[in-house]
Scaffold this motif. Structure first.
Motif, mmCIF file in Angstrom:
data_model
loop_
_atom_site.group_PDB
_atom_site.id
_atom_site.type_symbol
_atom_site.label_atom_id
_atom_site.label_comp_id
_atom_site.label_asym_id
_atom_site.label_seq_id
_atom_site.Cartn_x
_atom_site.Cartn_y
_atom_site.Cartn_z
ATOM 1 N N ASP A 237 11.029 11.305 -3.674
ATOM 2 C CA ASP A 237 9.883 12.196 -3.478
ATOM 3 C C ASP A 237 8.618 11.383 -3.234
ATOM 4 O OD1 ASP A 237 11.411 14.532 -3.982
ATOM 5 O OD2 ASP A 237 11.066 14.360 -6.146
ATOM 6 N N ALA A 238 8.433 10.341 -4.053
ATOM 7 C CA ALA A 238 7.237 9.508 -3.943
ATOM 8 C C ALA A 238 7.193 8.779 -2.610
ATOM 9 C CB ALA A 238 7.194 8.514 -5.103
ATOM 10 N N GLN A 239 8.340 8.289 -2.159
ATOM 11 C CA GLN A 239 8.387 7.594 -0.864
ATOM 12 C C GLN A 239 7.982 8.520 0.270
ATOM 13 O OE1 GLN A 239 12.479 6.296 -1.108
ATOM 14 N NE2 GLN A 239 11.891 4.174 -1.621
ATOM 15 N N ARG A 240 8.509 9.750 0.245
ATOM 16 C CA ARG A 240 8.165 10.715 1.293
ATOM 17 C C ARG A 240 6.674 11.056 1.252
ATOM 18 N NH1 ARG A 240 13.318 12.882 0.051
ATOM 19 N NH2 ARG A 240 12.405 14.245 -1.540
ATOM 20 N N ALA A 241 6.162 11.249 0.039
ATOM 21 C CA ALA A 241 4.753 11.637 -0.098
ATOM 22 C C ALA A 241 3.823 10.530 0.386
ATOM 23 C CB ALA A 241 4.450 11.981 -1.553
ATOM 24 N N VAL A 242 4.098 9.290 -0.008
ATOM 25 C CA VAL A 242 3.253 8.177 0.419
ATOM 26 C C VAL A 242 3.288 8.041 1.944
ATOM 27 C CG1 VAL A 242 2.991 5.664 0.375
ATOM 28 C CG2 VAL A 242 3.382 6.915 -1.751
ATOM 29 N N GLY A 257 -13.256 8.647 11.214
ATOM 30 C CA GLY A 257 -13.881 7.440 10.718
ATOM 31 C C GLY A 257 -13.664 7.215 9.240
ATOM 32 N N SER A 258 -12.795 8.000 8.619
ATOM 33 C CA SER A 258 -12.474 7.848 7.191
ATOM 34 C C SER A 258 -11.032 8.288 6.968
ATOM 35 C CB SER A 258 -13.414 8.703 6.333
ATOM 36 O OG SER A 258 -12.995 8.710 4.977
ATOM 37 N N ARG A 259 -10.366 7.634 6.022
ATOM 38 C CA ARG A 259 -8.980 8.017 5.739
ATOM 39 C C ARG A 259 -8.909 9.345 5.012
ATOM 40 N NH1 ARG A 259 -8.773 2.431 5.506
ATOM 41 N NH2 ARG A 259 -7.123 1.534 6.804
ATOM 42 N N LEU A 260 -9.852 9.628 4.160
ATOM 43 C CA LEU A 260 -10.002 10.908 3.463
ATOM 44 C C LEU A 260 -8.910 11.197 2.438
ATOM 45 C CD1 LEU A 260 -11.251 13.158 6.414
ATOM 46 C CD2 LEU A 260 -12.619 12.218 4.542
ATOM 47 N N ALA A 261 -7.655 10.952 2.763
ATOM 48 C CA ALA A 261 -6.544 11.307 1.872
ATOM 49 C C ALA A 261 -5.900 10.053 1.296
ATOM 50 C CB ALA A 261 -5.493 12.127 2.623
ATOM 51 N N TYR A 262 -5.617 10.094 -0.020
ATOM 52 C CA TYR A 262 -5.094 8.923 -0.714
ATOM 53 C C TYR A 262 -4.042 9.331 -1.738
ATOM 54 C CZ TYR A 262 -9.596 7.297 1.044
ATOM 55 O OH TYR A 262 -10.671 7.018 1.857
ATOM 56 N N ALA A 263 -2.992 8.524 -1.821
ATOM 57 C CA ALA A 263 -1.978 8.697 -2.866
ATOM 58 C C ALA A 263 -2.408 7.915 -4.095
ATOM 59 C CB ALA A 263 -0.624 8.197 -2.375
ATOM 60 N N SER A 264 -2.094 8.444 -5.265
ATOM 61 C CA SER A 264 -2.487 7.767 -6.508
ATOM 62 C C SER A 264 -1.695 6.489 -6.707
ATOM 63 C CB SER A 264 -2.293 8.699 -7.705
ATOM 64 O OG SER A 264 -0.923 8.825 -8.012
ATOM 65 N N ASP A 265 -2.254 5.604 -7.537
ATOM 66 C CA ASP A 265 -1.598 4.325 -7.827
ATOM 67 C C ASP A 265 -0.194 4.525 -8.376
ATOM 68 O OD1 ASP A 265 -4.117 3.494 -7.173
ATOM 69 O OD2 ASP A 265 -4.573 2.551 -9.102
ATOM 70 N N ALA A 273 6.007 -0.411 -4.213
ATOM 71 C CA ALA A 273 5.274 -0.874 -3.034
ATOM 72 C C ALA A 273 3.952 -1.509 -3.453
ATOM 73 C CB ALA A 273 5.010 0.295 -2.085
ATOM 74 N N PRO A 274 3.486 -2.505 -2.704
ATOM 75 C CA PRO A 274 2.178 -3.106 -3.028
ATOM 76 C C PRO A 274 1.057 -2.097 -2.798
ATOM 77 C CG PRO A 274 2.977 -3.910 -0.908
ATOM 78 C CD PRO A 274 4.108 -3.131 -1.513
ATOM 79 N N PHE A 275 -0.013 -2.253 -3.547
ATOM 80 C CA PHE A 275 -1.172 -1.397 -3.330
ATOM 81 C C PHE A 275 -1.850 -1.781 -2.025
ATOM 82 C CE2 PHE A 275 -0.961 -1.802 -8.046
ATOM 83 C CZ PHE A 275 -0.591 -0.496 -8.309
ATOM 84 N N PRO A 276 -2.446 -0.824 -1.342
ATOM 85 C CA PRO A 276 -3.235 -1.174 -0.148
ATOM 86 C C PRO A 276 -4.402 -2.085 -0.529
ATOM 87 C CG PRO A 276 -2.785 1.192 -0.231
ATOM 88 C CD PRO A 276 -2.375 0.635 -1.555
ATOM 89 N N ASP A 277 -4.972 -2.748 0.485
ATOM 90 C CA ASP A 277 -6.142 -3.590 0.244
ATOM 91 C C ASP A 277 -7.302 -2.736 -0.254
ATOM 92 O OD1 ASP A 277 -4.751 -5.791 1.084
ATOM 93 O OD2 ASP A 277 -5.486 -5.682 3.155
ATOM 94 N N LEU A 278 -8.274 -3.400 -0.877
ATOM 95 C CA LEU A 278 -9.379 -2.676 -1.489
ATOM 96 C C LEU A 278 -10.168 -1.858 -0.470
ATOM 97 C CD1 LEU A 278 -10.644 -2.254 -4.270
ATOM 98 C CD2 LEU A 278 -12.217 -4.135 -3.754
ATOM 99 N N ARG A 333 3.559 -6.824 -12.841
ATOM 100 C CA ARG A 333 3.765 -7.034 -11.412
ATOM 101 C C ARG A 333 2.564 -7.662 -10.720
ATOM 102 N NH1 ARG A 333 4.317 -2.326 -6.908
ATOM 103 N NH2 ARG A 333 2.073 -2.678 -6.860
ATOM 104 N N ASP A 334 1.369 -7.218 -11.075
ATOM 105 C CA ASP A 334 0.192 -7.589 -10.290
ATOM 106 C C ASP A 334 -0.830 -8.458 -11.027
ATOM 107 O OD1 ASP A 334 0.267 -5.766 -7.657
ATOM 108 O OD2 ASP A 334 1.027 -4.588 -9.317
#
Length: 437
Positions: A237-242, A257-265, A273-278, A333-334
């Motif tokens: 489920d998480a893979q599909r959602a991300v 000009g903005s991503r607007l939508a974000y999946a939680s950590d 999966a690694p977190f996206p860059d800052l 992990r990080d």
């Protein structure tokens, strides 16, 4: 009217002797409903006429400098918030066991607290008068629990009988300049897949007044007796959602000009999966809801390493972090790989199973005092300085299970501290100790 809870400074209103239970009734000709009215009306410079209703129900008026009104605001009784009448199928309030802090059982649905403190509301109780007040007083931004823009899906998710089109309300507010941050609690089988796609695409039509969309996984405790059956978010489920969220956020970046939508950590940790860059998170608009918080901490530590390195070498320390299972997996992990070559720092991480809510609840902020107390008894003697997350304790110094932090600190045989301002600050505090001694 606004009740005065404690004595204002002497001479704040010349000729009036304040008593507990007095109320500020009006500024000018406008009666006050709450502190928001007060702030809205107290913005003007110069003088203002205020009306006081004393505890014997007598009214009197006085002229005061508007710059003095801020001192009066510090004496107001707290606002009582309006409660939620919805029966959301995923509501975490309904999943609490007995014996918690009393305020844990209260459901908030108050647009004033959304504006003041960032509390999420469904807008189901706002009404036309509430909408007009939001617009008139520019109560922006608001934080809105959307979950689904499909009326049928949202009605089922919120457990309400009246069909309310949240997009109609949001269009009305945003057309009058009100900005909104929105949230989707993802419940597999209820608002994922095509419904999630539609929700994201509907919400971005509100740009630029729409500032962000966060998607977080549903949290399920062991205390769901008599509640609607829900499925936990699986790895698949998480893979599909991300994949859905990132695909659309890239499209929004090109278009708006903005991503607007974000999946939680939590999604990224669940799928490994690694977190996206800052910079992916742009202005970090929803960091407090777990969007980009982990990446921010990693980068903060990376920058702070140069300050930590000489201090650790000069004053070797053992530090043990007690936290929730989710944060522990993130640390291992990080974080730990960043700190392995720091001379003199032995950092250990212990993830605690949540015995109050169950294995499905892994966030640090929901770990009860009893689990910290149990873990402390099991730590080895060489655990060094022990840190517990400040997120697990409220502003009154209480854990979720109504145990005071001082009781936990006093019961520990270790050098126990609360990492109130984050891991980096806590580590710096530890390694700087004894400097100059």
């Amino acid at each position: 009217m606004i009740e005065i809870q404690r004595q204002p400074p002497p001479g704040l209103v010349a000729g009036y002797q304040w008593r507990e239970g007095d109320q500020l009734a009006a500024i000018g000709t406008t009666q006050l409903r709450d502190i928001l009215d007060f702030y809205y009306l107290a913005e003007e410079e110069g003088e203002a006429e205020i009306t006081i209703r004393d505890r014997d129900h007598r009214f009197s008026s006085y002229r005061v400098k508007t710059e003095d009104l801020n001192a009066l605001a510090e004496c107001f009784a707290p606002m009582e918030f309006r409660t939620c009448a919805a029966q959301c199928v995923f509501c975490f309030i309904d999943q609490n066991p007995e014996g918690m802090r009393p305020n844990i059982y209260v459901k908030d649905e108050d647009y004033r607290f959304s504006f003041l403190y960032g509390n999420y509301i469904t807008l189901t109780a706002l009404g036309r008068r509430g909408q007009q007040r939001v617009i008139d007083q520019k109560l922006s931004p608001l934080f809105v629990s959307v979950h689904a823009t499909d009326v049928e899906a949202r009605t089922r998710l919120l457990g309400i009988k009246r069909r309310i089109d949240v997009m109609e309300t949001l269009r009305h507010l945003t057309s009058h300049g009100i900005e909104v941050h929105t949230q989707i609690v993802l419940c597999p089988g209820w608002n994922d897949g095509e419904i999630l796609d539609r929700t994201l695409d509907d919400l971005v039509t509100l740009h630029p007044q729409l500032r962000s969309i966060s998607v977080v996984p549903v949290g399920l405790s062991d205390h769901r007796e008599g509640l609607v059956e829900l499925k936990a978010v699986s790895v698949e489920d998480a893979q599909r959602a991300v994949a859905q969220i990132e695909r659309r956020s890239e499209d929004y970046l090109r278009r708006y000009g903005s991503r607007l939508a974000y999946a939680s950590d939590e999604f990224y940790l669940k799928i490994g999966a690694p977190f996206p860059d800052l910079d992916f998170y742009e202005d970090m608009a929803q960091q407090d809801t777990g969007i980009g918080m982990s990446r921010h901490l990693v980068e903060e530590l990376r920058v702070g390493l140069e300050e930590l390195r000489p201090q650790c070498a000069a004053r070797p320390r053992v530090v043990t972090v007690l936290t929730g299972q989710l944060a522990a997996s993130f640390f291992r992990r990080d974080v730990l790989p960043l700190l392995t070559d720091l001379p003199g720092l032995d950092l250990r991480v212990v993830g605690l199973e949540n015995t109050l809510y169950g294995k499905g609840i892994t966030v640090a902020g929901l770990v009860p005092a009893r689990d910290f107390l149990r873990a402390l008894t099991e730590l080895p003697a060489d655990a060094g300085t022990v840190l517990i997350p400040g997120a697990a304790i409220n502003h009154d110094g209480l854990f979720l299970d109504d145990i005071a932090v001082d009781e936990v600190l006093g019961a520990s045989g270790h050098d126990l501290r609360v990492a109130q301002d984050g891991l980096l600050d806590a580590l710096l505090d530890v390694v700087y100790e004894g400097e100059g001694a």
